[in-house]
Design a protein around this motif. Structure first.
Motif, short mmCIF file in Angstrom:
data_model
loop_
_atom_site.label_atom_id
_atom_site.label_comp_id
_atom_site.label_asym_id
_atom_site.label_seq_id
_atom_site.Cartn_x
_atom_site.Cartn_y
_atom_site.Cartn_z
N GLY A 181 -1.51 8.45 14.15
CA GLY A 181 -2.29 7.29 14.56
C GLY A 181 -2.79 6.39 13.46
O GLY A 181 -3.52 5.43 13.74
N MET A 182 -2.41 6.65 12.21
CA MET A 182 -2.95 5.87 11.11
C MET A 182 -2.34 4.47 11.05
O MET A 182 -3.04 3.50 10.72
N VAL A 201 0.85 -1.18 0.00
CA VAL A 201 0.00 0.00 0.00
C VAL A 201 0.89 1.24 0.00
O VAL A 201 1.67 1.45 0.94
N VAL A 202 0.79 2.05 -1.05
CA VAL A 202 1.51 3.32 -1.11
C VAL A 202 0.67 4.37 -0.40
O VAL A 202 -0.50 4.56 -0.74
N VAL A 203 1.27 5.04 0.58
CA VAL A 203 0.53 5.98 1.43
C VAL A 203 1.07 7.39 1.23
O VAL A 203 2.26 7.65 1.43
N PHE A 204 0.17 8.30 0.86
CA PHE A 204 0.53 9.70 0.70
C PHE A 204 0.06 10.50 1.91
O PHE A 204 -1.07 10.31 2.39
N PRO A 205 0.88 11.42 2.41
CA PRO A 205 0.47 12.23 3.56
C PRO A 205 -0.49 13.33 3.14
O PRO A 205 -0.74 13.55 1.95
N SER A 206 -1.02 14.04 4.12
CA SER A 206 -1.83 15.21 3.83
C SER A 206 -0.93 16.33 3.30
O SER A 206 0.29 16.16 3.16
N ARG A 217 -10.50 5.93 11.49
CA ARG A 217 -11.65 5.03 11.49
C ARG A 217 -12.02 4.60 10.08
O ARG A 217 -12.40 3.44 9.84
N GLN A 218 -11.92 5.52 9.13
CA GLN A 218 -12.30 5.20 7.75
C GLN A 218 -11.34 4.17 7.14
O GLN A 218 -11.79 3.22 6.48
N LEU A 219 -10.06 4.36 7.36
CA LEU A 219 -9.10 3.40 6.81
C LEU A 219 -9.24 2.04 7.49
O LEU A 219 -9.19 1.00 6.81
N GLY A 243 2.97 17.09 3.61
CA GLY A 243 3.36 16.22 4.71
C GLY A 243 4.58 15.38 4.41
O GLY A 243 5.11 15.35 3.30
N ARG A 244 5.02 14.68 5.45
CA ARG A 244 6.20 13.84 5.38
C ARG A 244 5.82 12.38 5.61
O ARG A 244 4.72 12.06 6.06
N ALA A 245 6.75 11.50 5.31
CA ALA A 245 6.49 10.07 5.37
C ALA A 245 6.08 9.60 6.76
O ALA A 245 5.31 8.64 6.90
N TRP A 246 6.57 10.27 7.80
CA TRP A 246 6.28 9.83 9.17
C TRP A 246 4.95 10.34 9.70
O TRP A 246 4.53 9.97 10.79
N ASP A 247 4.25 11.18 8.94
CA ASP A 247 2.99 11.74 9.42
C ASP A 247 1.93 10.67 9.67
O ASP A 247 1.10 10.79 10.58
#
Length: 249
Positions: free
Chosen positions: A47-48, A30-35, A239-241, A38-42
């Motif tokens: 809490g995600m 899963v490739v995850v983009f921040p808001s 919660r959504q994820l 943002g940075r990779a650690w966000d």
């Protein structure tokens, strides 16, 4: 958790070091983009990662959290919209030419990628899937705005802006390519109706419009509309994820 560094030359003397953080050792990538900006650690800091921690621990997913370059692209309001789009194109090529092949080498052979993100990160996830469904056949967008021209843009719009903007090009999809997208691509759009989802982010109206555009073209799109108490915030994205990701891994 493992951290990795990559280099990205954006042009005009602007170079950026990009961080990618991997969580997990097995499962669907899963490739995850921040808001925004943002940075990779966000993702972890907000809490995600914990929200889907059981999927990571059970070997159902491997998360690849990436840095954005929004501060040098879409969020740099000193640049005209076309220059922002050109720089975004450089980032997109890094994703498809460098990052995704690296992920393929790091994961189970044949595993199909998912892209996800929150807020502006949702745009990145959906845009990547629309442009390269061969690499990313599923996108999950949480509270996204998918019309780049609404992001305090100015200046003339050219080809780079057009192809970076789903609100522009999705209505014009047709022919064999559209048929292929219909057979290949699935998009899940999630948005609340509470604070900041309409103003100033524009996430709610843009999500509704994008879902309709995709459905009009026969592209698989699921719209999950949450309640009026659901705000544009991490606590709800957790919660959504956690609600949706288990369905796909």
């Amino acid at each position: 958790m493992e951290r990795y560094q990559f280099e990205l030359p954006l042009g005009s003397g602007v170079d950026r070091a990009l961080t990618v953080i991997r969580y997990g050792h097995y499962g669907r990538p899963v490739v995850v983009f921040p808001s925004e900006a943002g940075r990779a650690w966000d993702f972890e800091a907000n809490g995600m990662v914990d929200a889907v921690g059981s999927l990571v621990h059970d070997g159902r997913v491997k998360l690849y959290c990436v840095d954005s370059v929004d501060a040098d692209t879409w969020s740099d309001r000193t640049l005209p919209i076309e220059e922002r789009a050109v720089r975004h194109g450089t980032y997109s090529r890094w994703l498809t030419d460098i990052l995704i092949p690296w992920i393929h080498d790091d994961t189970t052979a044949g595993a199909e990628l998912v892209a996800t993100g929150c807020s502006l990160g949702a745009y990145h996830a959906v845009q990547l899937a629309l442009q390269r469904a061969d690499l990313v056949p599923l996108a999950i967008g949480l509270s996204g705005n998918y019309d780049v021209t609404t992001w305090r843009s100015w200046g003339e719009r050219g080809e780079a802006t057009y192809f970076a903007n789903p609100a522009d090009y999705v209505p014009n999809l047709h022919g064999d390519h559209l048929d292929w997208l219909r057979s290949r691509l699935s998009i899940l759009l999630v948005v609340g109706q509470g604070a900041w989802e309409t103003s100033p982010t524009g996430a709610l109206p843009s999500t509704l419009r994008t879902a309709q555009l995709l459905r009009d073209k026969g592209i698989r799109c699921e719209l999950d509309l949450w309640g009026h108490d659901v705000s544009h915030d991490w606590v709800w994205w957790q919660r959504q994820l956690a609600h949706h990701l288990p369905r796909f891994c």
